[in-house]
Design a protein around this motif. Sequence first.
Motif, PDB file in Angstrom:
ATOM      1  N   TRP A  49       0.832  -1.207   0.000  1.00  0.00           N
ATOM      2  CA  TRP A  49       0.000   0.000   0.000  1.00  0.00           C
ATOM      3  C   TRP A  49       0.865   1.255   0.000  1.00  0.00           C
ATOM      4  O   TRP A  49       0.562   2.228  -0.720  1.00  0.00           O
ATOM      5  N   THR A  53       0.687   4.255  -3.003  1.00  0.00           N
ATOM      6  CA  THR A  53      -0.040   5.450  -2.565  1.00  0.00           C
ATOM      7  C   THR A  53       0.891   6.656  -2.526  1.00  0.00           C
ATOM      8  O   THR A  53       1.996   6.563  -1.980  1.00  0.00           O
ATOM      9  N   GLU A  57      -0.822  11.516   0.371  1.00  0.00           N
ATOM     10  CA  GLU A  57      -2.054  10.834   0.755  1.00  0.00           C
ATOM     11  C   GLU A  57      -1.835   9.943   1.967  1.00  0.00           C
ATOM     12  O   GLU A  57      -2.720   9.816   2.827  1.00  0.00           O
TER      13      GLU A  57
END
Length: 212
Positions: A49, A53, A57
Amino acid sequence: MNTQTMKLASVLLQYPTAALFDGLDALEKFAAGTTPKPARESFGRFLGWLRATPPNEVAQHYVQTFDLHRRCTLYLTYYRYGDTRKRGMAMVIFKTAYRDAGFVPCDDELPDYLPMVLDFAALCPRGQRLLTGHRADLELLRRNLTKAESPYADVVAAVIADLPGLGKRELEQVRAAWESGPPREDVGLEPFAPPEYLSGYGAASGSAQWQR
């Protein structure tokens, strides 16, 4: 208890600085050596992740998750004692454990701040016992992060995978706290830390600082 698991979780639960993203290759290599297997798999999902990302963010998600939601706080004693005077005595247990082991934590954070406790657990069995003693609180944090659909639930799950399972008494603590939330006792209670501490010590220092 795998010290690599504790150390990596400490790094990943701190505020996501540019250095974190610059070091993703090294972190993934380090994660490959963690145990048990469920912890390694949880770290893998979280690091995936992070790679996918944008850093801004991730930072925004971190603040919204840990700084703005009291049920997702990284301060372990809050789950059991909330804003009550009993929390002050619980803090003493952490401070005593650090000092009895010959360590003095930095003053930038409260002693129950999870990344700091994880750093301590990676260095000393006393820290591992602190984590085990707050097994129910860690479970509450994991459940709340899962409910909030936060990838950080995987980091806490990795820590839990390396700890003993919940006993009957701890399961009851989790059930009761899940239904009612942390206790409150606001009248006449001084806060245990200035509001600026809630931004996470990783944003300022990057890691726990110890003196021997």
